[in-house]
Enzyme design. Structure first.
Site, short mmCIF file in Angstrom:
data_model
loop_
_atom_site.label_atom_id
_atom_site.label_comp_id
_atom_site.label_asym_id
_atom_site.label_seq_id
_atom_site.Cartn_x
_atom_site.Cartn_y
_atom_site.Cartn_z
N ARG A 94 54.65 39.18 40.84
CA ARG A 94 53.50 40.08 40.97
C ARG A 94 52.99 40.00 42.40
O ARG A 94 52.48 38.96 42.82
CB ARG A 94 52.39 39.68 39.99
CG ARG A 94 51.18 40.57 40.15
CD ARG A 94 50.03 40.30 39.17
NE ARG A 94 48.95 41.21 39.50
CZ ARG A 94 47.69 40.86 39.74
NH1 ARG A 94 47.30 39.61 39.60
NH2 ARG A 94 46.79 41.76 40.08
N HIS A 135 44.81 45.43 45.77
CA HIS A 135 44.18 44.11 45.57
C HIS A 135 43.16 43.92 46.70
O HIS A 135 43.34 43.08 47.59
CB HIS A 135 45.26 43.02 45.55
CG HIS A 135 44.82 41.71 44.97
ND1 HIS A 135 45.46 41.10 43.91
CD2 HIS A 135 43.81 40.86 45.29
CE1 HIS A 135 44.86 39.95 43.61
NE2 HIS A 135 43.87 39.78 44.45
N GLU A 174 41.00 43.46 39.42
CA GLU A 174 39.63 42.94 39.26
C GLU A 174 38.54 43.87 39.79
O GLU A 174 38.02 43.69 40.89
CB GLU A 174 39.51 41.57 39.93
CG GLU A 174 40.46 40.55 39.34
CD GLU A 174 40.18 39.13 39.84
OE1 GLU A 174 39.40 38.98 40.79
OE2 GLU A 174 40.76 38.20 39.26
N ASN A 198 43.27 38.56 34.16
CA ASN A 198 43.16 37.42 35.07
C ASN A 198 42.12 36.48 34.48
O ASN A 198 40.96 36.87 34.29
CB ASN A 198 42.68 37.86 36.46
CG ASN A 198 43.67 38.74 37.18
OD1 ASN A 198 44.73 39.06 36.65
ND2 ASN A 198 43.34 39.11 38.40
N TYR A 244 40.61 32.32 34.48
CA TYR A 244 40.63 30.98 35.08
C TYR A 244 39.75 29.98 34.34
O TYR A 244 40.07 28.80 34.29
CB TYR A 244 40.17 31.03 36.55
CG TYR A 244 41.15 31.71 37.46
CD1 TYR A 244 41.16 33.09 37.62
CD2 TYR A 244 42.09 30.97 38.17
CE1 TYR A 244 42.08 33.72 38.46
CE2 TYR A 244 43.01 31.58 39.01
CZ TYR A 244 43.00 32.95 39.15
OH TYR A 244 43.91 33.56 39.97
N GLU A 263 46.94 36.68 35.97
CA GLU A 263 46.63 35.52 36.83
C GLU A 263 46.05 34.42 35.97
O GLU A 263 45.26 34.67 35.05
CB GLU A 263 45.58 35.84 37.91
CG GLU A 263 46.07 36.65 39.07
CD GLU A 263 44.97 36.94 40.09
OE1 GLU A 263 44.03 36.11 40.24
OE2 GLU A 263 45.04 38.00 40.72
C1 GBH Z 1 41.27 35.97 41.55
O1 GBH Z 1 39.92 36.23 41.31
C2 GBH Z 1 41.80 36.89 42.62
O2 GBH Z 1 42.44 38.01 42.05
C3 GBH Z 1 42.72 36.22 43.58
O3 GBH Z 1 42.92 37.04 44.69
C4 GBH Z 1 42.16 34.86 43.95
O4 GBH Z 1 42.89 34.23 44.95
C5 GBH Z 1 42.14 34.03 42.69
O5 GBH Z 1 41.35 34.63 41.74
C6 GBH Z 1 41.57 32.62 42.89
O6 GBH Z 1 40.22 32.70 43.22
O7 GBH Z 1 32.93 31.29 45.37
O8 GBH Z 1 31.24 30.95 43.69
O9 GBH Z 1 31.25 33.00 44.98
C7 GBH Z 1 39.32 35.42 40.31
C8 GBH Z 1 37.86 35.70 40.16
C9 GBH Z 1 35.94 35.95 41.49
C10 GBH Z 1 36.80 33.80 41.14
C11 GBH Z 1 35.11 35.46 42.66
C12 GBH Z 1 35.98 33.29 42.31
C13 GBH Z 1 34.02 33.60 43.65
C14 GBH Z 1 33.01 32.63 43.13
N1 GBH Z 1 37.13 35.19 41.30
N2 GBH Z 1 34.79 34.08 42.47
S1 GBH Z 1 32.04 31.94 44.39
#
Ligand code: GBH
Length: 501
Positions: free
Chosen positions: A95, A140, A185, A326, A328, A395
């Site tokens: 991807r 993206h 996203e 996605n 986490y 993701e």
């Molecule tokens: C993904 O977003 C992205 O698609 C990818 O590009 C990125 O590298 C990956 O996650 C890992 O982060 O720092 O407290 O302001 C996941 C959702 C949204 C999670 C923004 C982190 C920032 C929080 N992301 N968030 S903060």
């Protein structure tokens, strides 16, 4: 209750008698990256400027280590090496995302940059020659700057520009690319970019910008799906989806009815916001009601949430072949007594507070705690709300500081993948693929290179950007080849010449 659950979760991995589920035939595994985070070559061979180039050149100090994606992993030059890493990993697909301004330097389809087309042709051909499917995200986050100069995503005409761009991609790459995702996203594009100002183009307009942006992005998605359906699908025979991010929002007290409702509202306002229009044609009712009530109370003459016309609802409905997810992490939610956040804002419209359980293991990122059962509950929620759609995890991953013996990342993958296996085998969730974020360490947006998500280490101090396998890459390969989670498997470490693969 929660403590007991956690104990069970933690201890299950050592129990021999938990079911040894297998990934079904046809279940696909991949690894992911995104253009701005890995490519570099920011102004090479005719590429145009995008909003991340502009934003971080103007405000170097906004990023944790004052870095940017000018060179990143240098994948613009090293894509063949990347393909070998993927091959050794044993994935079915890669991807990656296409940089809009590398293909269309002004953002508009009247000027196509042939060198950009060549780069993606080479990458796609190299992947296919190595038996790896290209799995392509069209957008993206790296919007061409000239389109931002016209107002960016809150302007409806951006949907026209996106559809024109998508047509260029289908025409040039659709003979070989069979899996497309329109955007990655919408929350981050729109709330980050146009409400909170935390992501490029760093515009602060809470409660308005994010809704206007989202409306355009959704229309762009829907119209792109319809374009493929009418002009390309018969001949190219591929699939079009989208990658939407969501945490799982667990009720703070699972027995408390108000917290259960808060969980439902939070899911609808942060995930249903995007998926409801794609599946059913319109925003969720609860969202329409809440934003309208707040807007009127704030003195707006009408809702801040834009409306789809009847024709648009018809057009939007069912515009997905798969839902990319996605995911986490998770949080615990309850309704805020006095509302949440300043008015107007999406947060205040949602009215829910999310907290992190201090017992959840952390990562290098404040926002990312390891909560494997969260993905299971989220998948069940999606099954129940959208009639068990095909879901691809687009993701999932874990951050640390770059160590090669990344046992925490390996364990994160094992635990999350086992929860996905349970969702498939015990809940009949229609999960058809899994994508690890990320193939390699890369530019982690505002965290720069300080937080590493890679299964390969990248040395960003070396001009050649050498890649080195981490322990997690062997564990992921073991899961892919054995098609189950082997709790006991770890490679000999450090790797010897023979097992180096
Ligand atoms: C993904 O977003 C992205 O698609 C990818 O590009 C990125 O590298 C990956 O996650 C890992 O982060 O720092 O407290 O302001 C996941 C959702 C949204 C999670 C923004 C982190 C920032 C929080 N992301 N968030 S903060």
């Amino acid at each position: 209750m929660k403590a007991i659950l956690l104990v069970i979760c933690a201890s299950t991995i050592t129990l021999a008698d938990i079911p040894d589920y297998k990934f079904p035939d046809g279940f696909l595994f991949g690894a992911a990256t995104a253009s701005y985070q890995v490519e570099g070559g920011w102004n090479e061979d005719g590429k145009g400027e995008n909003i991340w180039d502009r934003g971080l050149h103007d405000h170097a100090d906004w990023v944790a280590d004052n870095s940017n994606g000018d060179i990143a992993c240098d994948s613009y030059h090293k894509y063949k090496e990347d393909v070998q890493l993927l091959k050794d990993l044993g994935v079915n697909y890669y991807r990656f995302s296409i940089s809009w301004s590398r293909v269309l330097p002004t953002g508009k389809a009247d000027q196509v940059n042939q060198a950009g087309i060549d780069y993606y042709n080479n990458l796609i051909d190299e992947l296919l020659a190595n038996g790896i499917e290209p799995y392509v995200t069209m957008f993206h986050w790296d919007l061409p700057q000239p389109l931002q100069d016209e107002g960016g995503w809150p302007e409806r005409k951006l949907a026209d520009y996106f559809v024109d761009y998508a047509r260029v991609l289908f025409k040039n790459f659709g003979d070989r690319v069979k899996y497309w995702m329109t955007v990655n996203e919408i929350t981050q594009i729109c709330e980050g970019g146009y409400s909170g100002g935390t992501f490029a183009p760093f515009i602060t307009n809470p409660g308005v910008g994010g809704y206007e942006c989202t409306h355009t992005v959704l229309l762009a998605h829907g119209r792109t799906y319809r374009l493929y359906e009418s002009d390309y699908k018969a001949e190219q025979n591929g699939q079009v989806g989208i990658a939407i991010d969501s945490s799982w929002h667990e009720p703070n007290n699972p027995d408390n009815e108000s917290d259960q409702q808060a969980s439902e509202v939070d899911m609808q306002m942060n995930y249903g916001w995007f998926v409801n229009p794609i599946v059913y044609g319109n925003y969720p009712d609860v969202m329409i009601e809440r934003v309208k009530a707040n807007s009127l109370a704030e003195g707006f003459p009408q809702s801040r949430l834009p409306e789809f016309t009847a024709d648009e609802q018809e057009m939007m409905k069912g515009t997905f072949d798969f839902l990319g997810l996605n995911h986490y992490t998770s949080d615990k939610v309850y309704f805020a007594d006095e509302g949440a956040g300043d008015h107007p804002s999406h947060w205040a419209d949602t009215g829910v507070i999310g907290v992190i359980d201090p017992s959840w293991p952390g990562s290098a990122s404040d926002w990312l705690k390891e909560v494997p059962w969260g993905i299971n509950r989220l998948l069940v929620w999606i099954k129940n709300h959208y009639d068990n759609p095909p879901v691809v995890i687009t993701e999932n991953g874990f951050s640390d500081y770059g160590q090669l013996d990344d046992y925490d990342r390996a364990d994160y993958y094992k635990r999350y993948l086992y929860e996905i296996l349970k969702a498939i085998n015990e809940e009949e969730c229609n999960v058809i693929g899994y994508t690890a974020w990320s193939l390699m360490d890369n530019f982690e947006w505002m965290a720069g290179y300080t937080q590493r998500f890679g299964m390969h280490y990248v040395d960003f101090d070396d001009p050649d950007r050498p890649r080195t396998r981490k322990l997690s890459s062997y564990v992921y390969n073991n899961i892919i080849t054995t098609r189950h989670v082997d709790w006991d498997y770890y490679p000999d470490w450090p790797p010897t010449q023979e097992n180096k693969n």
